[in-house]
Write an enzyme that holds these catalytic residues in place. Structure first.
Site, PDB file in Angstrom:
ATOM      1  N   ASP A  18      -8.483  10.186  -4.669  1.00 50.52           N
ATOM      2  CA  ASP A  18      -8.273  11.628  -4.778  1.00 50.52           C
ATOM      3  C   ASP A  18      -8.462  12.145  -6.200  1.00 50.52           C
ATOM      4  OD1 ASP A  18      -7.560  11.757  -2.005  1.00 50.52           O
ATOM      5  OD2 ASP A  18      -5.689  10.792  -2.587  1.00 50.52           O
ATOM      6  N   HIS A  54     -12.870  13.677   1.747  1.00 52.63           N
ATOM      7  CA  HIS A  54     -13.486  14.407   0.642  1.00 52.63           C
ATOM      8  C   HIS A  54     -13.477  15.890   0.998  1.00 52.63           C
ATOM      9  CE1 HIS A  54     -14.571  10.968  -1.571  1.00 52.63           C
ATOM     10  NE2 HIS A  54     -15.601  10.597  -0.861  1.00 52.63           N
TER      11      HIS A  54
HETATM   12  P1  IMP Z   1      -5.521   2.301   4.494  1.00 48.78           P
HETATM   13  O1  IMP Z   1      -6.763   2.320   3.668  1.00 48.78           O
HETATM   14  O2  IMP Z   1      -5.482   3.415   5.508  1.00 48.78           O
HETATM   15  O3  IMP Z   1      -5.241   0.970   5.087  1.00 48.78           O
HETATM   16  O4  IMP Z   1      -4.284   2.598   3.515  1.00 48.78           O
HETATM   17  C1  IMP Z   1      -3.884   1.684   2.511  1.00 48.78           C
HETATM   18  C2  IMP Z   1      -3.401   2.409   1.266  1.00 48.78           C
HETATM   19  O5  IMP Z   1      -4.498   3.112   0.677  1.00 48.78           O
HETATM   20  C3  IMP Z   1      -2.350   3.488   1.525  1.00 48.78           C
HETATM   21  O6  IMP Z   1      -1.501   3.543   0.398  1.00 48.78           O
HETATM   22  C4  IMP Z   1      -3.147   4.762   1.623  1.00 48.78           C
HETATM   23  O7  IMP Z   1      -2.379   5.890   1.322  1.00 48.78           O
HETATM   24  C5  IMP Z   1      -4.199   4.497   0.573  1.00 48.78           C
HETATM   25  N1  IMP Z   1      -5.458   5.223   0.803  1.00 48.78           N
HETATM   26  C6  IMP Z   1      -6.439   4.895   1.678  1.00 48.78           C
HETATM   27  N2  IMP Z   1      -7.456   5.766   1.616  1.00 48.78           N
HETATM   28  C7  IMP Z   1      -7.134   6.652   0.659  1.00 48.78           C
HETATM   29  C8  IMP Z   1      -7.825   7.775   0.092  1.00 48.78           C
HETATM   30  O8  IMP Z   1      -8.953   8.130   0.460  1.00 48.78           O
HETATM   31  N3  IMP Z   1      -7.155   8.449  -0.904  1.00 48.78           N
HETATM   32  C9  IMP Z   1      -5.931   8.055  -1.355  1.00 48.78           C
HETATM   33  N4  IMP Z   1      -5.266   7.008  -0.853  1.00 48.78           N
HETATM   34  C10 IMP Z   1      -5.860   6.306   0.130  1.00 48.78           C
HETATM   35 MG    MG Z   2      -9.307  11.999  -0.799  1.00 51.68          MG
END
Ligand code: IMP
Ligand code: MG
Length: 458
Positions: A18, A54
């Site tokens: 982000d 995004h």
């Molecule tokens: P997962 O990728 O859904 O398995 O999540 C694993 C960790 O990555 C968690 O802490 C999510 O909040 C974080 N996370 C996954 N994708 C994003 C993203 O696009 N932006 C911010 N955090 C993310």
């Molecule tokens: Mg994002």
């Protein structure tokens, strides 16, 4: 490095995601169109899946500004470029198709679409397994519940990976059933409820048969297409990272990480592009944020954190969860610059912290010592703040939300974009100079607007 007539860029996040990569990719598309408008542009996703979100703004067919959030498709939909999905992505065909359809409807999207024949398919059962684990584990990760972990396990297990090639071929139904059988125990626990394996298989087939028919035409041996049709033809390639370095499966804050390899070198190894020809741009949000579980050493559980979360509208684009805000942590950024082999850094959201006292962590206290390295275990790290900065971008106290698009602020923005970095307030220039020295990698752009305007070096 880059031929100036060809935009070859890779954007990666230097914190926990982000950072504003989507909007920078969007800017990069606009720049590529200006630099050499006869050439094609492709925007490539190389890792992660619909866990990403995004947020981009584009002009729709009615000529209005429209907000668009992509999860599965590269953000090139809004800029109407070609798009590509690399082999290491967690590919969600349902979401992908929905986003393409929306893109067509909203923006008249009609770019070339390329999907690596090798990419694995993310199914609804991955999402259910992920959700079940989050609900039932003592040690939660705080995932986005999009099935990312369960998907990459299946990829690594090999027999359970359904490639895009399998997905679009006649053998899909058989492959799916064979995979479901291999996953029976897990499906019994997390997915099936009162259905049989056959029921589940039929359900998936009825959802996916129409989608795969439509997507069949997009299957490519992507490594050849990118190299021959884009790189060698002088066309533009923009690689779009998702998430941020501190969430990388090996180099992040284990176990509070995602499951993909999200460092820039993985883009080169999986896409077949030469590292030396592409500029790697690390994207750093001036204050880090984090969603989900896990330590952020500089987390601001104070007024600064509250104000920034509010002004910066720090809500997850994928899950709607509140993002936790931190003070700048330069140790983490420096390490990410190293791991990604960054050529330059773009810092976003300098407008959000304007008028606030910004303290910067440049060292950790760890084991009774001062440390300039990021250890695996961040739980006993104490940030040391050695510098302070304060700037006023608009030359006035602004009522209410300072990011409101009032005329005075818009004029100031236009002025800074015109003058470049040297025209910015003194303390922000000092911040940039100190940052350059600390990182050994230059800041080449500073974001000062929610719409993504960047002040560059001139
Ligand atoms: P997962 O990728 O859904 O398995 O999540 C694993 C960790 O990555 C968690 O802490 C999510 O909040 C974080 N996370 C996954 N994708 C994003 C993203 O696009 N932006 C911010 N955090 C993310
Ligand atoms: Mg994002």
């Amino acid at each position: 490095m880059n031929n100036t007539k060809q935009v070859l860029e890779c954007y990666v996040g230097l914190q926990w995601g982000d950072e504003g990569k989507g909007r920078l990719v969007d800017n990069s598309i606009e720049r590529a169109k200006l630099i050499n408008p006869e050439k094609r542009i492709v925007v490539v996703r190389f890792q992660g899946g619909p866990n990403a979100g995004h947020t981009i703004y584009g002009t729709n067919l009615k000529g209005e500004l429209a907000k668009f959030v992509t999860h599965a498709a590269p953000s090139g939909i809004v800029g109407n470029t070609d798009i590509a999905i690399g082999p290491d992505v967690a590919f969600d065909p349902e979401k992908f198709k929905r986003e393409i359809d929306q893109g067509r409807e909203l923006f008249g999207y009609n770019g070339r679409i390329m999907i690596s024949e090798r990419v694995g398919i993310l199914f609804d059962y991955h999402r259910k397994i992920d959700g079940w684990r989050e609900d039932n584990s003592e040690r939660k990760i705080g995932t986005t519940r999009n099935g990312i972990g369960a998907f990459y396990e299946d990829n690594a297990r090999r027999q359970t990976r359904i490639t895009f090639r399998d997905y679009i071929s006649d053998r899909f139904h058989d492959r799916l059933m064979a995979v479901l059988k291999l996953k029976l125990d897990e499906l019994l626990t997390c997915v099936l409820e009162d259905r049989t394996l056959d029921n589940l298989c039929q359900e998936l087939i009825s959802v996916h048969d129409p989608i795969r028919k439509e997507l069949t035409q997009f299957s490519e041996r992507l490594e050849y297409r990118l190299f021959e049709d884009y790189l060698n033809q002088g066309n533009h390639i923009i690689i779009e990272g998702a998430q941020g370095t501190m969430l990388d499966v090996n180099m992040g804050t284990i176990p509070d990480i995602t499951s993909s390899h999200l460092l820039a070198p993985n883009a080169f190894s999986s896409l077949g592009l030469p590292r030396t020809m592409v500029k790697v741009i690390g994207v750093e949000k001036i204050y880090p944020t984090r969603v989900g579980e896990g330590i952020m050493p500089t987390e601001a559980k104070d007024e600064f954190g509250e104000i920034v979360a509010k002004i910066g509208d720090e809500i997850g684009a994928t899950t709607g969860r509140k993002r936790r805000v931190g003070y700048p942590d330069w140790l983490i950024v420096k390490r990410s610059v190293l791991l990604n082999t960054c050529n330059e850094i773009i810092v976003t959201r300098a407008d959000v912290v304007q008028g606030l006292n910004l303290k910067v962590c440049t060292d950790y206290r760890f084991d009774g010592r001062t440390l300039r390295e990021v250890p695996l275990d961040l739980s006993s790290v104490v940030p040391i703040y050695t510098s302070n900065y304060w700037w006023d971008l608009w030359g006035t106290e602004v009522e209410g939300n300072p990011l409101h698009l009032n005329q005075k602020i818009e004029d100031a923005r236009a002025h800074y974009v015109e003058t470049g970095i040297k025209g910015l307030p003194n303390d922000l220039i000092r911040y940039i100079a100190d940052h350059d020295r600390y990182m050994g990698c230059p800041i080449t752009g500073v974001g000062i607007s929610p719409k993504g305007e960047i002040v560059s070096r001139k």
